[in-house]
Design an enzyme around this catalytic site. Structure first.
Site, mmCIF file in Angstrom:
data_model
loop_
_atom_site.group_PDB
_atom_site.id
_atom_site.type_symbol
_atom_site.label_atom_id
_atom_site.label_comp_id
_atom_site.label_asym_id
_atom_site.label_seq_id
_atom_site.Cartn_x
_atom_site.Cartn_y
_atom_site.Cartn_z
ATOM 1 N N SER A 99 -1.234 -18.944 -6.635
ATOM 2 C CA SER A 99 -1.780 -18.833 -7.970
ATOM 3 C C SER A 99 -1.250 -20.177 -8.855
ATOM 4 O O SER A 99 0.023 -20.398 -8.555
ATOM 5 C CB SER A 99 -1.331 -17.556 -8.447
ATOM 6 O OG SER A 99 -1.551 -17.565 -9.996
ATOM 7 N N TYR B 177 5.071 -10.311 -10.851
ATOM 8 C CA TYR B 177 3.973 -10.676 -10.011
ATOM 9 C C TYR B 177 3.919 -12.238 -9.741
ATOM 10 O O TYR B 177 3.772 -12.710 -8.529
ATOM 11 C CB TYR B 177 2.664 -10.346 -10.658
ATOM 12 C CG TYR B 177 1.388 -11.160 -10.143
ATOM 13 C CD1 TYR B 177 0.870 -10.761 -8.987
ATOM 14 C CD2 TYR B 177 0.976 -12.254 -10.953
ATOM 15 C CE1 TYR B 177 -0.289 -11.590 -8.393
ATOM 16 C CE2 TYR B 177 0.030 -12.899 -10.310
ATOM 17 C CZ TYR B 177 -0.787 -12.721 -9.242
ATOM 18 O OH TYR B 177 -1.749 -13.382 -9.017
ATOM 19 N N LYS C 207 4.742 -14.740 -5.890
ATOM 20 C CA LYS C 207 3.941 -15.587 -5.379
ATOM 21 C C LYS C 207 4.725 -16.728 -5.195
ATOM 22 O O LYS C 207 4.744 -17.543 -4.161
ATOM 23 C CB LYS C 207 2.657 -16.184 -6.406
ATOM 24 C CG LYS C 207 1.752 -15.243 -6.502
ATOM 25 C CD LYS C 207 0.612 -14.992 -5.110
ATOM 26 C CE LYS C 207 -0.217 -13.760 -5.417
ATOM 27 N NZ LYS C 207 -0.763 -13.437 -3.958
HETATM 28 N N1 UFG Z 1 -7.704 -12.444 -22.752
HETATM 29 C C1 UFG Z 1 -8.443 -12.028 -24.038
HETATM 30 N N2 UFG Z 1 -8.813 -10.855 -24.267
HETATM 31 C C2 UFG Z 1 -8.649 -9.973 -22.906
HETATM 32 C C3 UFG Z 1 -8.508 -10.343 -21.505
HETATM 33 C C4 UFG Z 1 -7.872 -11.858 -21.652
HETATM 34 O O1 UFG Z 1 -8.509 -12.856 -24.917
HETATM 35 O O2 UFG Z 1 -9.239 -8.849 -23.215
HETATM 36 C C5 UFG Z 1 -7.475 -13.925 -22.745
HETATM 37 C C6 UFG Z 1 -6.168 -14.284 -22.324
HETATM 38 O O3 UFG Z 1 -5.116 -13.978 -23.493
HETATM 39 C C7 UFG Z 1 -6.096 -15.479 -21.581
HETATM 40 C C8 UFG Z 1 -7.551 -15.763 -21.127
HETATM 41 O O4 UFG Z 1 -8.038 -14.466 -21.638
HETATM 42 O O5 UFG Z 1 -5.840 -16.624 -22.628
HETATM 43 C C9 UFG Z 1 -7.604 -15.334 -19.546
HETATM 44 O O6 UFG Z 1 -6.899 -14.150 -19.132
HETATM 45 P P1 UFG Z 1 -6.991 -13.369 -17.931
HETATM 46 O O7 UFG Z 1 -6.131 -12.069 -18.072
HETATM 47 O O8 UFG Z 1 -8.419 -13.099 -17.484
HETATM 48 O O9 UFG Z 1 -6.419 -14.276 -16.908
HETATM 49 P P2 UFG Z 1 -4.902 -14.882 -17.008
HETATM 50 O O10 UFG Z 1 -4.882 -16.329 -17.189
HETATM 51 O O11 UFG Z 1 -3.929 -14.349 -18.032
HETATM 52 O O12 UFG Z 1 -4.122 -14.496 -15.698
HETATM 53 C C10 UFG Z 1 -4.516 -15.191 -14.481
HETATM 54 C C11 UFG Z 1 -4.760 -14.280 -13.238
HETATM 55 C C12 UFG Z 1 -3.226 -13.585 -12.893
HETATM 56 C C13 UFG Z 1 -2.199 -14.779 -12.969
HETATM 57 C C14 UFG Z 1 -2.171 -15.473 -14.244
HETATM 58 C C15 UFG Z 1 -1.202 -16.618 -14.490
HETATM 59 O O13 UFG Z 1 -5.619 -13.278 -13.551
HETATM 60 O O14 UFG Z 1 -3.462 -13.106 -11.644
HETATM 61 O O15 UFG Z 1 -3.322 -16.186 -14.522
HETATM 62 O O16 UFG Z 1 -1.036 -17.432 -15.655
HETATM 63 F F1 UFG Z 1 -0.924 -14.212 -12.722
#
Ligand code: UFG
Length: 342
Positions: free
Chosen positions: A127, A152, A156
């Site tokens: 990741s 998590y 990785k």
């Molecule tokens: N977000 C929102 N509202 C929501 C969900 C997410 O605004 O209800 C925003 C988050 O704050 C973030 C973006 O959308 O800015 C993406 O969020 P995700 O949860 O979809 O993805 P992340 O980038 O947080 O997570 C991903 C992978 C994880 C990994 C992580 C590392 O899903 O497995 O990147 O940064 F660990």
């Protein structure tokens, strides 16, 4: 005879899409999955797309005896793609031991058996979380590994270390670690897609569930980041494009084209999109108005990250080709099918 590939976590989100692309390329697939975060019906979806049902074995990779019996049964494995792992960032903070045990013991059990049974190749699901908030964007494979934000993320990082240390002393084994950015979307057939349990943590499943009426509204976590519109930026990559990169990684190892026995690649599109870009694009391609509100930042989130994809482009000859429009539409079509919406 077709080359046989073991796909762990093959009924999961990325695993199921990769299984389809492997079989389309002429590989034979056997899946190991304990169905802890997927369902057996995913095999029906794979079969509908491919016309072939992959072999399936249901057990936990942490069960050494069962894994050993598996390797004794499937003697002609050519490679493994190891997807099976827990992946919820928040849950990992509450249950660190569960994450370390599951994600690391499964990998070590696989590596022991690869060595014992002469299975030379493994592709590992890594990741972009290993980079944390990178100092420079886009992030290249040369960027330093930052302290993990969650157990998590740490699994990785540690898994990559386990693989790299093992490859140093096992020149007969080969690893390609693929560092995914944010996988989204679903197969265009709508036969397979993402199946989040409960309330989705990830942005796109939350968006599609909101549009489908399952959630009242999307919360946009923060509009005060140092980004063009203030919301956080990620590199959203189509899951089919991502799946195709795994097939290329397998080809590369089977054709012995990898000069080093431990390689790693960024898999993204090279383009960052903000949360508000996702909302607007989703509204544009689906014609649906999305109810959303801006709330405060989510703990542990980084501000922005997107991939430098030149290494994957040049070395693997792989490039993400599906647009964000098409990808968000595929996510919506999958959600509609799940909920029986016309
Ligand atoms: N977000 C929102 N509202 C929501 C969900 C997410 O605004 O209800 C925003 C988050 O704050 C973030 C973006 O959308 O800015 C993406 O969020 P995700 O949860 O979809 O993805 P992340 O980038 O947080 O997570 C991903 C992978 C994880 C990994 C992580 C590392 O899903 O497995 O990147 O940064 F660990």
């Amino acid at each position: 005879m077709k080359d046989l590939i073991l796909v762990t976590g093959g009924t999961g989100y990325i695993g199921s899409h990769t299984t389809v692309e492997l079989m389309a390329k002429g590989y034979e697939v056997v899946i190991i999955d304990n169905l802890s975060n997927s369902t057996i019906e995913v095999l029906d979806g794979i079969e509908k797309i491919s016309g072939i049902r992959p072999a399936f074995e249901q057990f936990d990779l942490c069960d050494k005896e069962k894994l050993n019996a598996f390797f004794s049964k499937y003697k002609n494995l050519k490679a493994i793609i190891h997807f099976a792992a827990y992946k919820a960032v928040g849950e990992s903070v509450d249950k660190p031991l569960m994450y370390y045990q599951n994600n690391l013991i499964s990998l070590m059990n696989l590596l022991e058996n690869m060595d014992d049974f002469g299975v030379p190749n493994i592709v590992f699901s890594s990741s972009c979380t290993v980079y944390g908030q990178p100092d420079e964007l886009p992030v290249t494979e040369k960027a330093p590994i930052k302290p993990a934000e969650s157990p998590y993320g740490n699994t990785k990082q540690i898994a990559e270390e386990i693989l790299s240390d093992t490859m140093k002393v096992k020149p007969n084994l080969n690893t390609i670690a693929l560092r995914y950015f944010n996988p989204i979307g679903a197969h265009p057939s709508t036969e397979i897609g993402e199946l989040p349990r409960g309330i989705p943590n990830n942005l796109v499943p939350f968006v599609t569930q909101t549009a489908a009426g399952l959630r009242e509204g999307l919360k946009v976590f923060g509009d005060d980041y140092n980004t063009p519109d203030g919301s956080a930026v990620r590199d959203y990559i189509n899951v089919v494009d991502l799946a195709l990169a795994h097939v290329i990684a397998i080809d590369r190892m089977l054709e012995k084209k990898n000069p080093a026995n431990f390689e790693f690649f960024n898999l993204g599109t090279g383009t960052g999109s903000s949360v508000l870009d996702i909302v607007k694009t989703f509204e544009k391609v689906t014609g649906k108005k999305l109810n959303y509100e801006i709330v405060k930042r989510r703990a542990g989130d980084i501000e922005q990250v997107w991939a430098d994809t030149s290494v994957a482009n040049e070395i693997l000859g792989w490039k993400a080709s599906r647009s964000l429009d098409e990808t968000l539409l595929s996510a919506w079509n999958w959600e509609k099918k799940l909920r029986g919406i016309n």
